[in-house]
Design an enzyme around this catalytic site. Structure first.
Site, PDB file in Angstrom:
ATOM      1  CG  ASN A  58     -11.114   3.187  -2.890  1.00  0.00           C
ATOM      2  OD1 ASN A  58     -10.379   3.984  -2.327  1.00  0.00           O
ATOM      3  ND2 ASN A  58     -10.913   2.783  -4.147  1.00  0.00           N
TER       4      ASN A  58
ATOM      5  CG  ASN B 254      -0.824   6.542  -5.877  1.00  0.00           C
ATOM      6  OD1 ASN B 254      -1.440   7.093  -6.782  1.00  0.00           O
ATOM      7  ND2 ASN B 254      -1.441   5.967  -4.855  1.00  0.00           N
ATOM      8  CG  PHE B 255       2.790   9.860 -10.855  1.00  0.00           C
ATOM      9  CD1 PHE B 255       3.232  10.838  -9.983  1.00  0.00           C
ATOM     10  CD2 PHE B 255       3.732   9.133 -11.564  1.00  0.00           C
ATOM     11  CE1 PHE B 255       4.589  11.092  -9.813  1.00  0.00           C
ATOM     12  CE2 PHE B 255       5.091   9.374 -11.403  1.00  0.00           C
ATOM     13  CZ  PHE B 255       5.519  10.351 -10.517  1.00  0.00           C
ATOM     14  CB  SER B 256      -3.016   7.073 -10.713  1.00  0.00           C
ATOM     15  OG  SER B 256      -2.360   6.082  -9.930  1.00  0.00           O
ATOM     16  CB  CYS B 257      -4.574   8.325  -5.269  1.00  0.00           C
ATOM     17  SG  CYS B 257      -5.881   8.187  -4.024  1.00  0.00           S
TER      18      CYS B 257
ATOM     19  CE  LYS C  20      -4.181   1.878   2.093  1.00  0.00           C
ATOM     20  NZ  LYS C  20      -5.183   1.766   3.176  1.00  0.00           N
TER      21      LYS C  20
ATOM     22  CE  LYS D  61      -2.446   1.771  -9.410  1.00  0.00           C
ATOM     23  NZ  LYS D  61      -2.705   1.151  -8.099  1.00  0.00           N
TER      24      LYS D  61
ATOM     25  CG  ASN E 200      -5.223   4.337  -8.949  1.00  0.00           C
ATOM     26  OD1 ASN E 200      -6.156   3.779  -8.368  1.00  0.00           O
ATOM     27  ND2 ASN E 200      -4.196   4.835  -8.297  1.00  0.00           N
ATOM     28  CB  THR E 201     -10.030   3.764  -8.712  1.00  0.00           C
ATOM     29  OG1 THR E 201      -9.347   4.792  -7.979  1.00  0.00           O
ATOM     30  CG2 THR E 201      -9.771   2.422  -8.054  1.00  0.00           C
TER      31      THR E 201
END
Length: 427
Positions: A118, A177-180, A82, A218, A245-246
């Site tokens: 989420n 994580n470039f995408s949350c 995570k 990402k 990502n989402t």
């Protein structure tokens, strides 16, 4: 001994068979025909060797030592932990944080779960705790692939410190994580960077100058053309790209209370949408990135990890067919458990046997050649219609006869009518 030759054999020649140690000579000479080799699921990306292409995606399934250990024990090819940042005190989660979409009338409680939203943030555990657990996992599973997901604010020194501290644990690679879609964009984190190619390129250069292990970027799907940030990431030194990502979403509104879901004290916020309903969107995004990589980075050893609604081996096969090297699963694990990987491996092998594929390389990107533009589709269909009409009209001259198509050419000049449904034919 019969030899079967298939078209695929010319496209993907089989490797030389492994020769076993010789046995004692026998007085009789025997010829043994071995069974077809077991499909090989192993993959090698950016110098990393995975026993299979199935990777735990960053999220709750990789949130601590206990669950990541479980993933390795069950047989997952790799685990992405995570996402962590330097200061976990900034991360405050709420509950409930999930909402589910079911198939059926009015989202019936008995319907199949097809969508999952989420509003969860990155890891809220102290960085020191996560670093200790990552180090312990690598000590216990030195031959398995452990990937750290990291995210920071728009601050070069912070990124460099985070990279240095995480690398010391011995992890094999980074996923950035470039995408949350909902993770503190006001601090230029997550998708706020991934949606801005100038910002993305600058941060990727910081990261790649500091990191000494492979880096995957990402990608967010919440953008018009996902190939643009993917290209910038690769041009800035990243060894791979993960997508998607989402998707930014609002799961629904409770028509009794008129409140959005998931409801936290009667209020909500848009969140990330996942599960099997997103797979068609994810496939299109992965296909777009794969086409770009094939044209611009084909000989550079870059990798692509596909993500989005994978719950079966067939789903995984689709991602590999459009160009993915590995396939990540997150929501699927939350719904079906860590043992899902055994089913995924078995089903992917079944697919490979059906087509006589012996390795993942045999079919990676095979379906990319069948994607084209709408203009080209029109042209292809018009040409096909023209050819079918020409066949129906029959041959116009004796010079048109061919040896290969002789029977069909003969049939094209039948007189079709009532007699064609009976026993009488012109010959």
């Amino acid at each position: 001994m019969a030899v079967q030759i298939t078209t695929r054999a010319f496209l993907h020649p089989k490797p030389e068979p492994v020769r076993l140690a010789s046995r004692a000579h026998s007085s009789s000479f025997r010829v043994r025909c071995d069974a077809a080799p077991e499909p090989d699921l192993s993959v090698r990306v950016n110098g990393l060797q995975l026993p299979n292409p199935f990777v735990i995606g960053s999220g709750p399934p990789g949130t601590n030592y206990t669950v990541m250990k479980r993933a390795f024990d069950e047989g997952w090819g790799a685990v992405i932990a995570k996402t962590v940042s330097l200061d976990s005190t900034k991360v405050v989660n709420v509950t409930p944080r999930y909402a589910r979409l079911r198939a059926g009338s009015n989202g019936s409680a008995m319907g199949e779960i097809i969508g999952w939203e989420n509003i969860e943030l990155i890891s809220d555990r102290p960085l020191e705790t996560m670093l200790k657990e990552l180090k312990q996992l690598k000590a216990e599973y030195p031959d398995r692939i452990l990937i750290a997901s990291i995210m920071e604010e728009y601050n070069k020194a912070a990124w460099e410190e985070l990279i240095e501290r995480v690398e010391e644990t011995g992890v094999d690679a980074f996923e950035i994580n470039f995408s949350c879609p909902h993770g503190m964009p006001e601090r230029k984190m997550g998708a706020a960077v991934g949606q801005d190619c100038d910002l993305l390129g600058e941060v990727c250069e910081w990261i790649n100058k500091k990191a000494t292990i492979p880096v995957w970027a990402k990608m967010t799907p919440n953008i018009t053309d996902i190939s643009k940030p993917a290209r910038v990431s690769l041009e800035s030194g990243c060894e791979g790209v993960s997508a998607i990502n989402t998707i930014m979403s609002v799961m629904g509104i409770d028509l009794k209370t008129l409140r959005p879901e998931p409801s936290v004290e009667g209020y909500s916020t848009p969140g990330g949408y996942s599960s099997k309903a997103v797979r068609p969107i994810a496939l299109a995004r992965v296909m777009s990135i794969a086409q770009m990589m094939k044209l611009e980075f084909s000989n550079e050893g870059r990798s692509l990890s596909g993500i989005g609604g994978v719950e079966t081996g067939d789903h995984a096969a689709e991602f590999i067919l459009v160009g993915a090297d590995t396939v990540q699963v997150c929501t699927g694990v939350m719904m079906h458990g860590y043992g899902l990987v055994k089913k995924l491996c078995a089903e992917l092998k079944d697919f490979m046997r059906m087509h006589n594929f012996t390795s993942i390389k045999d079919f990676k990107g095979v379906s990319l050649q069948y994607f084209t533009t709408h203009t080209d589709l029109v042209k292809r269909q018009q040409e096909a219609i023209k050819q079918r009409k020409a066949i129906k009209k029959g041959l116009q001259s004796d010079k048109d006869w061919t040896g290969d198509g002789f029977v069909k050419e003969t049939e094209s000049m039948y007189t079709y009518g009532e007699s064609d449904h009976g026993t009488f034919h012109p010959f």
